[in-house]
Scaffold this motif. Structure first.
Motif, PDB file in Angstrom:
ATOM      1  N   ASP A 119      32.088  59.208  36.342  1.00 47.40           N
ATOM      2  CA  ASP A 119      31.196  57.972  36.380  1.00 47.40           C
ATOM      3  C   ASP A 119      30.979  57.525  34.772  1.00 47.40           C
ATOM      4  O   ASP A 119      30.014  56.604  34.607  1.00 47.40           O
ATOM      5  N   THR A 120      32.077  57.866  33.965  1.00 55.51           N
ATOM      6  CA  THR A 120      31.888  56.951  32.687  1.00 55.51           C
ATOM      7  C   THR A 120      33.121  56.249  32.537  1.00 55.51           C
ATOM      8  O   THR A 120      34.463  56.614  33.219  1.00 55.51           O
ATOM      9  N   THR A 154      39.732  48.352  34.162  1.00 51.74           N
ATOM     10  CA  THR A 154      39.538  48.985  35.552  1.00 51.74           C
ATOM     11  C   THR A 154      38.363  50.047  35.071  1.00 51.74           C
ATOM     12  O   THR A 154      37.743  50.202  35.847  1.00 51.74           O
ATOM     13  N   ALA A 155      38.530  50.535  34.171  1.00 54.27           N
ATOM     14  CA  ALA A 155      37.684  51.783  33.682  1.00 54.27           C
ATOM     15  C   ALA A 155      36.192  51.124  33.647  1.00 54.27           C
ATOM     16  O   ALA A 155      35.253  51.636  34.115  1.00 54.27           O
ATOM     17  N   ALA A 156      36.250  49.877  32.942  1.00 54.90           N
ATOM     18  CA  ALA A 156      34.951  49.402  32.552  1.00 54.90           C
ATOM     19  C   ALA A 156      34.367  48.856  33.993  1.00 54.90           C
ATOM     20  O   ALA A 156      33.110  49.170  34.320  1.00 54.90           O
ATOM     21  N   ALA A 157      35.145  48.139  34.711  1.00 54.71           N
ATOM     22  CA  ALA A 157      34.800  47.813  35.979  1.00 54.71           C
ATOM     23  C   ALA A 157      34.349  48.880  36.985  1.00 54.71           C
ATOM     24  O   ALA A 157      33.216  48.447  37.810  1.00 54.71           O
ATOM     25  N   ARG A 162      26.950  51.447  35.229  1.00 50.26           N
ATOM     26  CA  ARG A 162      27.114  51.698  33.703  1.00 50.26           C
ATOM     27  C   ARG A 162      27.319  50.518  33.069  1.00 50.26           C
ATOM     28  O   ARG A 162      27.652  49.658  33.521  1.00 50.26           O
ATOM     29  N   ARG A 163      26.562  50.345  31.644  1.00 44.29           N
ATOM     30  CA  ARG A 163      26.654  49.357  30.916  1.00 44.29           C
ATOM     31  C   ARG A 163      28.114  49.222  30.230  1.00 44.29           C
ATOM     32  O   ARG A 163      28.341  50.087  29.293  1.00 44.29           O
ATOM     33  N   ALA A 164      28.890  48.373  30.610  1.00 46.04           N
ATOM     34  CA  ALA A 164      30.414  48.398  30.145  1.00 46.04           C
ATOM     35  C   ALA A 164      30.782  46.964  30.241  1.00 46.04           C
ATOM     36  O   ALA A 164      30.313  46.271  31.019  1.00 46.04           O
ATOM     37  N   ALA A 165      31.629  46.668  29.321  1.00 45.09           N
ATOM     38  CA  ALA A 165      32.049  45.192  28.816  1.00 45.09           C
ATOM     39  C   ALA A 165      33.254  44.955  29.564  1.00 45.09           C
ATOM     40  O   ALA A 165      34.396  45.770  29.468  1.00 45.09           O
ATOM     41  N   ASP A 196      20.339  46.136  32.326  1.00 39.29           N
ATOM     42  CA  ASP A 196      19.936  46.053  33.772  1.00 39.29           C
ATOM     43  C   ASP A 196      20.919  45.499  34.446  1.00 39.29           C
ATOM     44  O   ASP A 196      21.353  44.179  34.144  1.00 39.29           O
ATOM     45  N   ARG A 197      21.171  46.023  35.822  1.00 40.34           N
ATOM     46  CA  ARG A 197      22.499  45.422  36.580  1.00 40.34           C
ATOM     47  C   ARG A 197      23.937  45.008  36.033  1.00 40.34           C
ATOM     48  O   ARG A 197      24.242  43.795  36.142  1.00 40.34           O
ATOM     49  N   PRO A 198      24.318  45.929  35.242  1.00 38.53           N
ATOM     50  CA  PRO A 198      25.539  45.475  34.576  1.00 38.53           C
ATOM     51  C   PRO A 198      26.919  45.252  35.497  1.00 38.53           C
ATOM     52  O   PRO A 198      27.377  44.682  35.399  1.00 38.53           O
ATOM     53  N   GLY A 199      26.876  46.046  36.464  1.00 40.04           N
ATOM     54  CA  GLY A 199      27.721  45.789  37.681  1.00 40.04           C
ATOM     55  C   GLY A 199      27.691  44.413  38.193  1.00 40.04           C
ATOM     56  O   GLY A 199      28.617  43.749  38.563  1.00 40.04           O
TER      57      GLY A 199
END
Length: 359
Positions: free
Chosen positions: A119-120, A134-137, A145-148, A186-189
């Motif tokens: 989950d990271t 794909t890892a970030a997505a 998770r907050r990811a670019a 908040d809501r990065p996805g």
DNA sequence: CACTCGTGGCC
DNA sequence: TGGCCAAGAGT
């Protein structure tokens, strides 16, 4: 009292995120792999869809995603399958190393991680077939998770927002930096999916619908009227023409000879109609030297044309009859004609089959 | 970093 | 018609 706390001062990037999320709440696309609002996303579906969507359109992926999900509803189910079955189901979708990595990844997650995806970003990044995007997505969409998340859509949106003159791929690190700054905790996805939906439906490569864009007030390229010129890109090398030959060998009982291609390289691991090398200086005079067995070859009329990413291909097809007793050479096997459709035949091979059967 | 790696659709 | 493009990864 919480109410007495001063309201958070939002950065311009924060305003961007709010505008984008409000737009996404109204205009999000409904996609087969996407959880409905309030639903918890299934990491397996998110992962499967992201692998399929690499360099592949939503429309093309649709039926493949449904077929895979029906046949392999969970990562454990997929892990129990043979690679060959994955390749057969993937046939036609292209970039076949994705299918092999998909299978390897499923087996790893099932056997070593008890069927649960990391989950990271860092954990996901270690898995076969999962790169930076794909890892970030998956981290953002499946695990919030907050990811670019930076794909081709996001690159286009951001380079236009900032009127970024640096060409791709040189601009990638800078773009990732900007997206990281824009991505909300908040809501990065939803933010990531919103950015991609925006790029796919509004901020399109040609004729973007700027009038409908939530970023209109913030967009530098639009202000300057240059939005269609972004992103800048390094000029592409043009594709050479390679030639080759394929050999259609039929037994009296209607079985044909096929061969498994090497695991690595072009169409790796897929089934082929036995073929020569494909090269720019291919000598058609010596074509039959590449045949898998000796026979009386007749060259069929016409040829098969097929475009690959970095070269154009023209294949001549040679046909011959084999004795019922003919043994399959190394790496080859006989297949019934009516079972050819189910084979892991890439599109270019299906074109060759079509030409041969039409003759 | 530059190259390899599919396919279908679009204008 | 041909170049461009699509939720990129591996080497």
């Amino acid at each position: 009292m919480l109410n007495s706390v001063a309201p958070e001062v939002k950065s311009p990037e924060g305003l961007h995120a709010d505008a984008l999320l409000a737009w996404y709440d109204r205009h999000r696309r409904r996609l087969p792999w996407r959880a409905l609002p309030g639903e918890k996303p299934d990491p397996y579906r998110v992962w499967l869809s992201e692998i399929m969507l690499q360099q592949t359109t939503v429309k093309t992926v649709g039926p493949y995603f449904q077929a895979f999900l029906t046949r392999w509803p969970t990562v454990d189910a997929m892990a129990e399958s043979d690679e060959e079955d994955i390749l057969k189901a993937w046939a036609g979708l292209g970039y076949y190393s994705r299918a092999r990595n998909l299978h390897a990844c499923a087996r790893f997650v099932s056997a070593r991680l008890d069927g649960r995806f990391p989950d990271t970003v860092e954990g996901l990044r270690q898995l076969p077939g999962i790169g930076a995007y794909t890892a970030a997505a998956v981290a953002a969409i499946a695990f919030d998770r907050r990811a670019a998340v930076v794909d081709g859509n996001v690159e286009r949106v951001v380079t236009r927002l900032e009127a970024l003159e640096t060409p791709l791929p040189q601009a990638k690190p800078r773009i990732a930096e900007i997206v990281d700054g824009m991505t909300p905790a908040d809501r990065p996805g939803d933010f990531a999916q919103g950015m991609m939906d925006l790029g796919a439906t509004i901020c399109t490569p040609k004729r973007p619908a700027c009038g409908l864009c939530p970023y209109l007030p913030f967009c530098r390229a639009r202000r300057e009227g240059t939005q269609e010129t972004f992103p800048r890109k390094a000029p592409k090398a043009r594709r050479p023409l390679r030639r080759g030959a394929a050999f259609w060998i039929v037994r009296p009982d209607g079985w044909v000879l096929v061969r498994k291609r090497p695991d690595k390289g072009l169409l790796g691991g897929m089934t082929e109609i036995p073929s020569s090398v494909w090269s720019e200086d291919f000598d058609s005079g010596t074509a039959v030297n590449y045949a898998p067995l000796k026979a009386k070859w007749r060259k069929l009329p016409g040829e098969v044309s097929h475009g690959f990413t970095h070269f154009e291909l023209a294949v001549s097809v040679y046909a011959a009859d084999a004795l019922l007793s003919t043994k399959a050479p190394a790496d080859c096997r006989w297949v019934r004609l009516d079972e050819l459709d189910g084979e892991a035949l890439p599109t270019v091979m299906r074109k060759i089959v079509a030409l041969a059967r039409g003759s």
